[in-house]
Design a protein around this motif. Structure first.
Motif, short mmCIF file in Angstrom:
data_model
loop_
_atom_site.label_atom_id
_atom_site.label_comp_id
_atom_site.label_asym_id
_atom_site.label_seq_id
_atom_site.Cartn_x
_atom_site.Cartn_y
_atom_site.Cartn_z
N HIS A 61 66.83 4.23 -45.10
CA HIS A 61 67.04 4.03 -46.54
C HIS A 61 68.10 5.00 -47.05
N TYR A 62 68.03 6.24 -46.59
CA TYR A 62 69.00 7.26 -47.00
C TYR A 62 70.42 6.87 -46.55
N GLY A 63 70.53 6.31 -45.35
CA GLY A 63 71.84 5.88 -44.86
C GLY A 63 72.43 4.77 -45.70
N LEU A 164 68.59 12.23 -51.52
CA LEU A 164 67.36 12.36 -50.74
C LEU A 164 66.11 12.02 -51.55
N ARG A 165 66.21 12.07 -52.88
CA ARG A 165 65.02 11.90 -53.70
C ARG A 165 64.40 10.52 -53.55
N GLU A 166 65.20 9.48 -53.64
CA GLU A 166 64.65 8.12 -53.63
C GLU A 166 64.00 7.76 -52.30
N GLU A 173 57.27 13.33 -53.99
CA GLU A 173 58.35 13.49 -54.95
C GLU A 173 59.03 14.84 -54.69
N VAL A 174 60.28 14.81 -54.25
CA VAL A 174 61.00 16.04 -53.95
C VAL A 174 62.11 16.25 -54.97
N ASN A 175 62.45 17.51 -55.17
CA ASN A 175 63.53 17.89 -56.07
C ASN A 175 64.41 18.89 -55.33
N PRO A 176 65.20 18.44 -54.36
CA PRO A 176 65.98 19.37 -53.52
C PRO A 176 67.05 20.09 -54.31
N MET A 177 67.38 21.29 -53.84
CA MET A 177 68.43 22.09 -54.48
C MET A 177 69.28 22.73 -53.38
N LEU A 178 70.59 22.56 -53.48
CA LEU A 178 71.50 23.14 -52.50
C LEU A 178 71.59 24.64 -52.73
N GLU A 179 71.22 25.42 -51.72
CA GLU A 179 71.27 26.88 -51.85
C GLU A 179 72.65 27.42 -51.46
N ARG A 180 73.18 26.95 -50.33
CA ARG A 180 74.48 27.45 -49.88
C ARG A 180 74.99 26.57 -48.76
#
Length: 327
Positions: A61-63, A164-166, A173-180
């Motif tokens: 699905h992500y792809g 990535l959320r959907e 239910e994720v809420n990703p955050m780019l750290e670096r």
């Protein structure tokens, strides 16, 4: 002996039993023996085949989302498919990385810990070249990424992270955050070297450039929802959006699209010699009057007429009429 016998093997076994070549009591003794399997405590089997299969469904699905959204920014055809999934230790994953490499360390909140999205350097060079107006070709000779190039890649990785959320919403239910973003594998040690991780490998093709994106998912990050990583739970929680909800989603996406708007003051024809000799203060006579309505274009389509003026000490336009498609 194989678990499933062919018909010829069954016939030969029955003939051997009838002829006495095989003792039935001996077969029973052998079947009663406890089958011992070797277990490597350095590589505990924390991810089952069912877990990996569910992860493949998520990233399939992500792809599809990547194939749909990345062309908007790269103006290039993008093809993405899941190549494989496997479990390894984090040290095996990090030792196999090249230098330089693109490693996006992502906080996978609300789940504990981080995940890593790794992209091969040839895809990174192609993305940077495309974002800067090139044809999207990779470099022949590998080199380190500059600060400007890393800034561009940072924006692309934020887009990939948000997508990535959907795919994960059927599990959590994720809420990703780019750290670096790191280019040296030594600076991306997010867990202990002997910890187990699941790696889902995506094959990405941007135009003529092809490479891999590896998503590293540590077990300690997925431990709280590991029981939900099965196809039965996946399909039971899957919800289909109604056509109305999908239309609202499309409208919200369209509202965020930037389109150029320009007003045409007028037209004029001058010789090349006069054009080359233009100086500050020269006047160019246009084919419109001062009080004439101006044509306003949205993209390359004439949509409005307007009059010029001033608002808050800035040049402005006041729309006087809307040009319909039938006009």
């Amino acid at each position: 002996m194989a678990d499933v016998l062919s018909q010829s093997e069954i016939d030969n076994l029955l003939k051997a039993l009838n002829s006495g070549e095989i003792d039935v009591d001996e077969i029973k003794d052998q079947s009663a023996e406890i089958q011992v399997k070797n277990y490597d405590f350095k590589r505990p089997a924390k991810f089952s085949k069912e877990h990996l299969r569910t992860l493949e469904l998520i990233f399939e699905h992500y792809g599809r989302l990547l194939s749909t959204n990345l062309p908007v920014y790269l103006r290039k055809n993008v093809q993405v498919n899941v190549a494989s999934s496997e479990t390894v230790t984090f040290s095996e994953f990090s030792n196999a990385l090249s230098n330089p490499v693109i490693l996006a360390v992502i906080n996978f909140r609300p789940l504990p810990g981080d995940i890593i999205i790794e992209m091969t350097e040839n895809l990174g060079y192609a993305i940077v070249d495309r974002m800067l107006g090139g044809k999207g070709t990779a470099l022949e000779k590998t080199r380190d990424f500059s600060e400007i190039e890393l800034s561009i890649l940072d924006k692309i990785m934020v887009i990939c992270m948000q997508l990535l959320r959907e795919p994960w919403k059927n599990v959590v239910e994720v809420n990703p955050m780019l750290e670096r973003i790191e280019t040296n594998p030594q600076f991306a040690q997010i867990i202990a070297p002997n910890e187990m991780i699941a790696i889902v490998t995506l094959n990405i093709k941007i135009g003529d450039v092809e490479g891999f994106m590896n998503v590293s998912l540590p077990y300690i990050t997925l431990e709280d929802i590991i029981d939900n990583l099965n196809t039965k739970f996946w399909f039971s929680t899957m919800t289909r959006d109604s056509d109305e909800t999908y239309d609202e989603y499309l409208q919200s996406m369209l509202k965020r699209v930037d389109v150029p708007v320009k007003a045409l003051l007028g037209r004029s024809s001058v010789t090349v010699n006069d054009f080359a000799g233009l100086q500050v203060g020269d006047i160019i006579r246009l084919d419109t009057n001062v009080d004439s309505a101006l044509e306003v274009y949205v993209g390359n389509i004439k949509k409005f007429t307007a009059v010029a003026g001033e608002s808050n000490e800035k040049y402005a336009l006041k729309v006087t009429s809307v040009i319909r498609e039938e006009e």
